[in-house]
Design a protein around this motif. Structure first.
Motif, PDB file in Angstrom:
ATOM      1  N   VAL A  69       0.868  -1.171   0.000  1.00  0.00           N
ATOM      2  CA  VAL A  69       0.000   0.000   0.000  1.00  0.00           C
ATOM      3  C   VAL A  69       0.905   1.221   0.000  1.00  0.00           C
ATOM      4  O   VAL A  69       1.656   1.449   0.952  1.00  0.00           O
ATOM      5  CB  VAL A  69      -0.920   0.013   1.235  1.00  0.00           C
ATOM      6  CG1 VAL A  69      -1.740   1.302   1.260  1.00  0.00           C
ATOM      7  CG2 VAL A  69      -1.828  -1.207   1.242  1.00  0.00           C
ATOM      8  N   TYR A  70       0.873   1.996  -1.065  1.00  0.00           N
ATOM      9  CA  TYR A  70       1.751   3.161  -1.204  1.00  0.00           C
ATOM     10  C   TYR A  70       0.969   4.441  -0.921  1.00  0.00           C
ATOM     11  O   TYR A  70      -0.218   4.568  -1.268  1.00  0.00           O
ATOM     12  CB  TYR A  70       2.326   3.232  -2.621  1.00  0.00           C
ATOM     13  CG  TYR A  70       3.482   2.298  -2.868  1.00  0.00           C
ATOM     14  CD1 TYR A  70       4.794   2.727  -2.716  1.00  0.00           C
ATOM     15  CD2 TYR A  70       3.278   0.981  -3.252  1.00  0.00           C
ATOM     16  CE1 TYR A  70       5.867   1.876  -2.936  1.00  0.00           C
ATOM     17  CE2 TYR A  70       4.335   0.116  -3.477  1.00  0.00           C
ATOM     18  CZ  TYR A  70       5.625   0.573  -3.317  1.00  0.00           C
ATOM     19  OH  TYR A  70       6.677  -0.278  -3.542  1.00  0.00           O
ATOM     20  N   GLY A  71       1.664   5.381  -0.308  1.00  0.00           N
ATOM     21  CA  GLY A  71       1.143   6.731  -0.177  1.00  0.00           C
ATOM     22  C   GLY A  71       1.933   7.662  -1.073  1.00  0.00           C
ATOM     23  O   GLY A  71       3.114   7.417  -1.334  1.00  0.00           O
TER      24      GLY A  71
ATOM     25  N   ILE B 105       2.563  13.249   5.083  1.00  0.00           N
ATOM     26  CA  ILE B 105       3.175  11.945   5.351  1.00  0.00           C
ATOM     27  C   ILE B 105       2.544  11.302   6.583  1.00  0.00           C
ATOM     28  O   ILE B 105       2.233  10.101   6.592  1.00  0.00           O
ATOM     29  CB  ILE B 105       4.699  12.097   5.542  1.00  0.00           C
ATOM     30  CG1 ILE B 105       5.350  12.564   4.232  1.00  0.00           C
ATOM     31  CG2 ILE B 105       5.322  10.794   6.000  1.00  0.00           C
ATOM     32  CD1 ILE B 105       6.805  12.941   4.378  1.00  0.00           C
ATOM     33  N   ALA B 106       2.340  12.091   7.648  1.00  0.00           N
ATOM     34  CA  ALA B 106       1.754  11.556   8.880  1.00  0.00           C
ATOM     35  C   ALA B 106       0.347  11.023   8.630  1.00  0.00           C
ATOM     36  O   ALA B 106      -0.024   9.946   9.119  1.00  0.00           O
ATOM     37  CB  ALA B 106       1.733  12.644   9.960  1.00  0.00           C
ATOM     38  N   ARG B 107      -0.448  11.747   7.863  1.00  0.00           N
ATOM     39  CA  ARG B 107      -1.816  11.306   7.567  1.00  0.00           C
ATOM     40  C   ARG B 107      -1.822  10.028   6.735  1.00  0.00           C
ATOM     41  O   ARG B 107      -2.627   9.122   6.961  1.00  0.00           O
ATOM     42  CB  ARG B 107      -2.575  12.408   6.832  1.00  0.00           C
ATOM     43  CG  ARG B 107      -2.857  13.643   7.660  1.00  0.00           C
ATOM     44  CD  ARG B 107      -3.747  14.616   6.911  1.00  0.00           C
ATOM     45  NE  ARG B 107      -5.048  14.017   6.616  1.00  0.00           N
ATOM     46  CZ  ARG B 107      -5.922  14.557   5.774  1.00  0.00           C
ATOM     47  NH1 ARG B 107      -5.624  15.664   5.123  1.00  0.00           N
ATOM     48  NH2 ARG B 107      -7.082  13.973   5.559  1.00  0.00           N
ATOM     49  N   LEU B 108      -0.909   9.958   5.767  1.00  0.00           N
ATOM     50  CA  LEU B 108      -0.855   8.776   4.893  1.00  0.00           C
ATOM     51  C   LEU B 108      -0.423   7.536   5.676  1.00  0.00           C
ATOM     52  O   LEU B 108      -0.973   6.444   5.476  1.00  0.00           O
ATOM     53  CB  LEU B 108       0.109   9.034   3.730  1.00  0.00           C
ATOM     54  CG  LEU B 108      -0.307  10.139   2.746  1.00  0.00           C
ATOM     55  CD1 LEU B 108       0.800  10.394   1.735  1.00  0.00           C
ATOM     56  CD2 LEU B 108      -1.605   9.779   2.029  1.00  0.00           C
TER      57      LEU B 108
ATOM     58  N   LYS C 243       9.874  12.663 -10.395  1.00  0.00           N
ATOM     59  CA  LYS C 243      10.579  11.380 -10.318  1.00  0.00           C
ATOM     60  C   LYS C 243       9.781  10.322  -9.557  1.00  0.00           C
ATOM     61  O   LYS C 243       9.583   9.202 -10.044  1.00  0.00           O
ATOM     62  CB  LYS C 243      11.945  11.593  -9.650  1.00  0.00           C
ATOM     63  CG  LYS C 243      12.818  10.356  -9.640  1.00  0.00           C
ATOM     64  CD  LYS C 243      14.195  10.668  -9.080  1.00  0.00           C
ATOM     65  CE  LYS C 243      15.084   9.428  -9.076  1.00  0.00           C
ATOM     66  NZ  LYS C 243      16.436   9.720  -8.536  1.00  0.00           N
ATOM     67  N   GLN C 244       9.327  10.650  -8.354  1.00  0.00           N
ATOM     68  CA  GLN C 244       8.630   9.660  -7.532  1.00  0.00           C
ATOM     69  C   GLN C 244       7.231   9.358  -8.068  1.00  0.00           C
ATOM     70  O   GLN C 244       6.739   8.232  -7.934  1.00  0.00           O
ATOM     71  CB  GLN C 244       8.554  10.135  -6.077  1.00  0.00           C
ATOM     72  CG  GLN C 244       9.900  10.272  -5.401  1.00  0.00           C
ATOM     73  CD  GLN C 244      10.677   8.968  -5.404  1.00  0.00           C
ATOM     74  OE1 GLN C 244      10.138   7.895  -5.168  1.00  0.00           O
ATOM     75  NE2 GLN C 244      11.967   9.054  -5.693  1.00  0.00           N
TER      76      GLN C 244
ATOM     77  N   ALA D 263      -0.519   3.489   4.845  1.00  0.00           N
ATOM     78  CA  ALA D 263       0.508   3.398   3.809  1.00  0.00           C
ATOM     79  C   ALA D 263       1.780   2.786   4.385  1.00  0.00           C
ATOM     80  O   ALA D 263       2.292   3.256   5.404  1.00  0.00           O
ATOM     81  CB  ALA D 263       0.805   4.779   3.234  1.00  0.00           C
ATOM     82  N   THR D 264       2.272   1.732   3.741  1.00  0.00           N
ATOM     83  CA  THR D 264       3.507   1.096   4.211  1.00  0.00           C
ATOM     84  C   THR D 264       4.743   1.805   3.677  1.00  0.00           C
ATOM     85  O   THR D 264       5.825   1.674   4.227  1.00  0.00           O
ATOM     86  CB  THR D 264       3.545  -0.378   3.762  1.00  0.00           C
ATOM     87  OG1 THR D 264       3.391  -0.441   2.330  1.00  0.00           O
ATOM     88  CG2 THR D 264       2.410  -1.155   4.415  1.00  0.00           C
ATOM     89  N   GLN D 265       4.598   2.553   2.591  1.00  0.00           N
ATOM     90  CA  GLN D 265       5.703   3.335   2.032  1.00  0.00           C
ATOM     91  C   GLN D 265       5.131   4.584   1.384  1.00  0.00           C
ATOM     92  O   GLN D 265       4.126   4.512   0.664  1.00  0.00           O
ATOM     93  CB  GLN D 265       6.486   2.518   0.999  1.00  0.00           C
ATOM     94  CG  GLN D 265       7.717   3.244   0.466  1.00  0.00           C
ATOM     95  CD  GLN D 265       8.567   2.352  -0.436  1.00  0.00           C
ATOM     96  OE1 GLN D 265       8.384   1.141  -0.488  1.00  0.00           O
ATOM     97  NE2 GLN D 265       9.493   2.956  -1.155  1.00  0.00           N
ATOM     98  N   VAL D 266       5.758   5.720   1.644  1.00  0.00           N
ATOM     99  CA  VAL D 266       5.290   7.004   1.111  1.00  0.00           C
ATOM    100  C   VAL D 266       6.322   7.543   0.129  1.00  0.00           C
ATOM    101  O   VAL D 266       7.499   7.700   0.476  1.00  0.00           O
ATOM    102  CB  VAL D 266       5.045   8.030   2.237  1.00  0.00           C
ATOM    103  CG1 VAL D 266       4.588   9.361   1.645  1.00  0.00           C
ATOM    104  CG2 VAL D 266       4.016   7.504   3.232  1.00  0.00           C
ATOM    105  N   LEU D 267       5.895   7.818  -1.102  1.00  0.00           N
ATOM    106  CA  LEU D 267       6.752   8.435  -2.112  1.00  0.00           C
ATOM    107  C   LEU D 267       6.508   9.933  -2.103  1.00  0.00           C
ATOM    108  O   LEU D 267       5.358  10.387  -2.012  1.00  0.00           O
ATOM    109  CB  LEU D 267       6.456   7.845  -3.489  1.00  0.00           C
ATOM    110  CG  LEU D 267       6.613   6.320  -3.614  1.00  0.00           C
ATOM    111  CD1 LEU D 267       6.326   5.873  -5.035  1.00  0.00           C
ATOM    112  CD2 LEU D 267       8.005   5.890  -3.195  1.00  0.00           C
TER     113      LEU D 267
END
Length: 468
Positions: free
Chosen positions: A3-5, A25-28, A49-50, A33-37
């Motif tokens: 699950v990406y943020g 980021i905190a909300r995601l 890029k991301q 979200a297991t990883q935030v781009l």
């Protein structure tokens, strides 16, 4: 599948001063979200890029769900958001919008997201128009953004000589700037001037920065805009002459140009080979992450050395890595690392193929289970209705197609990559190449080569190329 943020702000100022990025980021992460781009770039840009990495992960079926705080975090363009949504739907990725929960797979959700994306682009265009009008008024008033060394801004934001006293020299900044101009004409090179003014006055200039400062029209008493061309932007420079006291007279300017031209002629060559060597642009300093430049000895051997560009910079910009490393040693170690790690790289490719096949089988099994249930319901009706019979035949055909797993990645491309790695793992292959071929082949495998102050190297491979 993860699950990406995805979080985005337009400027570094928003990220640091307003803490907008950390809030996203905190909300995601709280939402699961297991990883935030993260991107710090305008939503109108398609070169984020991301964001592009996220789309690529979706196409590789490595994403189960994407979480964003608002739709405009995906972009400020209707076309960009629409294309992203098409990719999400095609690969059955769920999109969760925290501030506006909608289902993009439903007609109402699709309509809502397109409305929100249109509003996001409208707001962006409106803001762009206001900024453009504000900048136009700014230029009409002959205002200046960042004054060059020796100048400051008055109450009307126009340039004026800086009469503040420089603490170490006891002179005004305008007088000190005039002394720097005199030093340029007296001393042998711009580097000597930079070293001298840092030692004597704690004034920091890089060589390129000093050259740009000397060529700044503000020092000649003019207020100019759009002097530096931008890619894709065709706009004529705007020059307002004699708007403030000049630091450099026309006679002095001509003497400076003669001096810079003489230095350039002395240092350059008609047969310049800048950038025409193996690993050009890929060798980085392990300490400051800056680039390393090539220097050729004047000895008859013409030995090529690599050195950090920041080693001779003054003050806080200086790098501790003063090591000169032979270019041929760096190339040899890079090739040796490739030969040594080739089996591991090939193993990663094989694992990638297996993982992708497994992902495909899992996805197909879910669809097969759903279709099988629908087929049993329709068959249980025992209806002679032609539409129902046609639907049964269509579902059966789809089940037959899904029974054979389809590749979701370019197997031929990965197999070709394996063959290239296998060939590149043979030292005799590299011995047969000239410098131009070496440059081409190494650039295909290597992302960067980091060199530390002991001369040791660490190779960063192009992981996206190898598929992991």
């Amino acid at each position: 599948m993860k699950v990406y943020g995805y979080a985005r702000v337009s400027t570094q100022e928003q990220a640091e001063e307003f803490d907008a990025l950390n809030q996203q980021i905190a909300r995601l992460e709280t939402a699961g979200a297991t990883q935030v781009l993260i991107d710090i770039e305008s939503g109108r840009s398609d070169a984020r890029k991301q964001f592009n990495r996220l789309l690529k992960l979706v196409e590789q079926n490595q994403v189960r769900e994407i979480i964003i705080t608002r739709v405009d975090r995906l972009g400020r363009s209707v076309m960009t958001i629409h294309k992203a949504m098409e990719i999400f739907v095609k690969h059955q990725v769920n999109l969760r919008v925290l501030d506006a929960p909608v289902d993009p797979n439903s007609p109402f959700g699709w309509f809502s997201i397109n409305q929100m994306s249109g509003l996001a682009e409208f707001e962006s265009r409106l803001l762009s128009q206001r900024v453009k009008q504000g900048n136009e008024y700014f230029r009409q008033q002959l205002k200046f953004c960042v004054p060059p060394f020796g100048y400051s801004k008055d109450e009307n934001q126009r340039l004026t000589p800086n009469r503040d006293i420089h603490r170490k020299s006891g002179k005004t900044y305008f007088e000190l700037a005039g002394e720097i101009v005199d030093l340029v004409l007296e001393m042998r090179s711009l580097k000597d001037v930079c070293d001298y003014i840092y030692t004597e006055y704690d004034v920091v200039f890089s060589v390129s920065g000093l050259r740009d400062w000397l060529n700044n029209l503000a020092l000649q008493g003019h207020t100019a805009y759009f002097m530096k061309p931008k890619p894709g932007v065709n706009r004529e420079p705007i020059i307002n002459f004699h708007t403030h006291p000049a630091l450099i007279t026309p006679t002095t300017l001509e003497a400076i140009h003669r001096k810079l031209s003489a230095n350039r002629k002395y240092r350059s060559s008609n047969n310049s080979s800048r950038g025409r060597y193996p690993l050009a642009g890929l060798i980085k300093c392990a300490h400051c992450r800056g680039s390393m430049y090539r220097n050729i000895s004047r000895h008859r051997t013409r030995t090529e050395y690599m050195r950090c560009v920041n080693y001779s910079k003054p003050g806080q910009y200086s790098c501790e890595n003063s090591k000169c490393v032979r270019l041929r040693e760096i190339i040899a170690q890079t090739i040796a690392e490739l030969c040594k790690n080739a089996p591991k790289l090939i193993e990663h490719l094989e694992n990638q193929l297996q993982q992708q096949s497994l992902v495909t089988q899992v996805q197909n099994s879910k669809q097969l289970e759903k279709l099988s249930h629908e087929l049993s319901v329709l068959q249980g009706l025992g209806s002679a209705n032609p539409d129902i019979i046609h639907a049964i035949a269509k579902i059966e055909s789809t089940i037959n197609q899904l029974s054979t797993p389809l590749p979701v990645i370019d197997r031929d491309g990965l197999e070709n990559a394996k063959r290239k790695i296998a060939i590149a793992s043979q030292p005799t292959f590299w011995q047969s190449l000239d410098d131009e071929e070496l440059q081409c082949f190494l650039a295909e495998f290597v992302e960067a080569v980091e060199v530390d102050s002991q001369g040791a190297i660490a190779v960063v491979w192009k992981l996206y190329y190898f598929g992991f």
